[in-house]
Scaffold this motif. Sequence first.
Motif, PDB file in Angstrom:
ATOM      1  N   PRO A  90       0.827  -1.211   0.000  1.00  0.00           N
ATOM      2  CA  PRO A  90       0.000   0.000   0.000  1.00  0.00           C
ATOM      3  C   PRO A  90       0.859   1.258   0.000  1.00  0.00           C
ATOM      4  O   PRO A  90       1.910   1.310   0.645  1.00  0.00           O
ATOM      5  N   ASP A  91       0.411   2.251  -0.765  1.00  0.00           N
ATOM      6  CA  ASP A  91       1.038   3.578  -0.785  1.00  0.00           C
ATOM      7  C   ASP A  91       2.491   3.547  -1.273  1.00  0.00           C
ATOM      8  O   ASP A  91       3.280   4.440  -0.954  1.00  0.00           O
ATOM      9  N   PHE A  92       2.868   2.530  -2.064  1.00  0.00           N
ATOM     10  CA  PHE A  92       4.285   2.394  -2.425  1.00  0.00           C
ATOM     11  C   PHE A  92       4.780   3.525  -3.319  1.00  0.00           C
ATOM     12  O   PHE A  92       5.978   3.822  -3.331  1.00  0.00           O
ATOM     13  N   THR A  93       3.890   4.164  -4.063  1.00  0.00           N
ATOM     14  CA  THR A  93       4.354   5.265  -4.909  1.00  0.00           C
ATOM     15  C   THR A  93       4.868   6.429  -4.066  1.00  0.00           C
ATOM     16  O   THR A  93       5.824   7.108  -4.452  1.00  0.00           O
ATOM     17  N   GLU A  94       4.241   6.629  -2.907  1.00  0.00           N
ATOM     18  CA  GLU A  94       4.627   7.740  -2.029  1.00  0.00           C
ATOM     19  C   GLU A  94       5.703   7.337  -1.031  1.00  0.00           C
ATOM     20  O   GLU A  94       6.722   8.017  -0.887  1.00  0.00           O
ATOM     21  N   ASP A  95       5.475   6.212  -0.334  1.00  0.00           N
ATOM     22  CA  ASP A  95       6.383   5.805   0.740  1.00  0.00           C
ATOM     23  C   ASP A  95       7.588   5.031   0.235  1.00  0.00           C
ATOM     24  O   ASP A  95       8.577   4.885   0.959  1.00  0.00           O
ATOM     25  N   GLY A  96       7.494   4.541  -0.997  1.00  0.00           N
ATOM     26  CA  GLY A  96       8.609   3.838  -1.607  1.00  0.00           C
ATOM     27  C   GLY A  96       9.353   4.731  -2.578  1.00  0.00           C
ATOM     28  O   GLY A  96      10.383   5.320  -2.251  1.00  0.00           O
ATOM     29  N   TYR A  97       8.789   4.896  -3.770  1.00  0.00           N
ATOM     30  CA  TYR A  97       9.486   5.650  -4.805  1.00  0.00           C
ATOM     31  C   TYR A  97       9.757   7.099  -4.409  1.00  0.00           C
ATOM     32  O   TYR A  97      10.904   7.542  -4.367  1.00  0.00           O
ATOM     33  N   TRP A  98       8.703   7.861  -4.128  1.00  0.00           N
ATOM     34  CA  TRP A  98       8.896   9.292  -3.883  1.00  0.00           C
ATOM     35  C   TRP A  98       9.779   9.543  -2.668  1.00  0.00           C
ATOM     36  O   TRP A  98      10.669  10.400  -2.702  1.00  0.00           O
ATOM     37  N   ALA A  99       9.567   8.795  -1.603  1.00  0.00           N
ATOM     38  CA  ALA A  99      10.340   9.003  -0.381  1.00  0.00           C
ATOM     39  C   ALA A  99      11.820   8.690  -0.581  1.00  0.00           C
ATOM     40  O   ALA A  99      12.677   9.261   0.108  1.00  0.00           O
ATOM     41  N   GLU A 100      12.118   7.794  -1.525  1.00  0.00           N
ATOM     42  CA  GLU A 100      13.508   7.387  -1.737  1.00  0.00           C
ATOM     43  C   GLU A 100      14.197   8.152  -2.859  1.00  0.00           C
ATOM     44  O   GLU A 100      15.412   8.031  -3.031  1.00  0.00           O
ATOM     45  N   PHE A 101      13.449   8.926  -3.626  1.00  0.00           N
ATOM     46  CA  PHE A 101      14.078   9.734  -4.674  1.00  0.00           C
ATOM     47  C   PHE A 101      14.936  10.822  -4.040  1.00  0.00           C
ATOM     48  O   PHE A 101      14.531  11.471  -3.066  1.00  0.00           O
ATOM     49  N   ASP A 102      16.120  11.038  -4.620  1.00  0.00           N
ATOM     50  CA  ASP A 102      16.909  12.186  -4.181  1.00  0.00           C
ATOM     51  C   ASP A 102      16.442  13.418  -4.957  1.00  0.00           C
ATOM     52  O   ASP A 102      15.571  13.332  -5.834  1.00  0.00           O
ATOM     53  N   GLU A 103      17.010  14.564  -4.638  1.00  0.00           N
ATOM     54  CA  GLU A 103      16.548  15.798  -5.263  1.00  0.00           C
ATOM     55  C   GLU A 103      16.770  15.788  -6.776  1.00  0.00           C
ATOM     56  O   GLU A 103      15.970  16.330  -7.542  1.00  0.00           O
ATOM     57  N   GLY A 104      17.856  15.152  -7.214  1.00  0.00           N
ATOM     58  CA  GLY A 104      18.115  15.063  -8.642  1.00  0.00           C
ATOM     59  C   GLY A 104      17.063  14.242  -9.361  1.00  0.00           C
ATOM     60  O   GLY A 104      16.601  14.611 -10.453  1.00  0.00           O
ATOM     61  N   GLN A 105      16.677  13.121  -8.774  1.00  0.00           N
ATOM     62  CA  GLN A 105      15.648  12.276  -9.387  1.00  0.00           C
ATOM     63  C   GLN A 105      14.297  12.979  -9.409  1.00  0.00           C
ATOM     64  O   GLN A 105      13.547  12.879 -10.384  1.00  0.00           O
ATOM     65  N   LYS A 106      13.990  13.695  -8.342  1.00  0.00           N
ATOM     66  CA  LYS A 106      12.730  14.443  -8.316  1.00  0.00           C
ATOM     67  C   LYS A 106      12.723  15.529  -9.395  1.00  0.00           C
ATOM     68  O   LYS A 106      11.688  15.783 -10.024  1.00  0.00           O
TER      69      LYS A 106
END
Length: 243
Positions: free
Chosen positions: A125-141
């Motif tokens: 559940p919520d992996f897009t936010e708590d997984g991908y987005w939370a683990e992206f660094d500023e460059g990836q964002k």
Amino acid sequence: MTRFLLHERRRLAYDRIEGEGPGVVFLGGFRSDKEGTKALHLEQWAQDSGRAFLRFDYSGHGESSGDFLDGTIGDWAEDAAAIVNALADGPQILVGSSMGGWISLLLARRMPDRIAGLVTIAAAPDFTEDGYWAEFDEGQKAVLEAEGQIALPSDYSDEPYVITKRLIEDGRRNLVLRDPLPLPFPVRFLQGTEDEAVSVSTALRLLEHADGPDMRLTLVKGADHRFSDSSCLALMRQVVEEV
């Protein structure tokens, strides 16, 4: 035999076995399809047991129409709801694997009267936010913002996972761990301790957050995210029979 359901210009592939209820509906994972080991194992069990069973592909997955990169959690939850409403009779037991666990929780919130029980396997559940987005660094964002997507290496495919900005933004509209999550039917969460995609802490968080009268979490020592060896498949079958 694979058939197709037309829903809002989407052509959704499915395989269905008629039988006794409550029927079982398998919801697959991110970039997975209805031909996976767990889905086929449950289908064989259903045939042997005389139970109704349904497996399907979300849009952009497997044999269904659409481009995977155009899809979102909300789209795939809509696909699942359409499949259940059109093809399943009466309350169903949902079996959700990985992202399918998240989708099944969205269905539980949307249509609890259609659910007789819920089994999740490495629910994400919520992996897009708590997984991908939370683990992206500023460059990836920054890349995601500028280009609308970013490619990430995958442990389960030679091809990278392409994560779109639309997927992240839509995911925020479908989070289930921020608001009350009533599950008023038997629920069984299954989780491997060696799962590198979904952590045990995620399973514990889901167990703590959800509210229901009959809810259990089973941790399987040594099991990974695939949860597909013979002992894991036997456990999955056992808990489906139990709920």
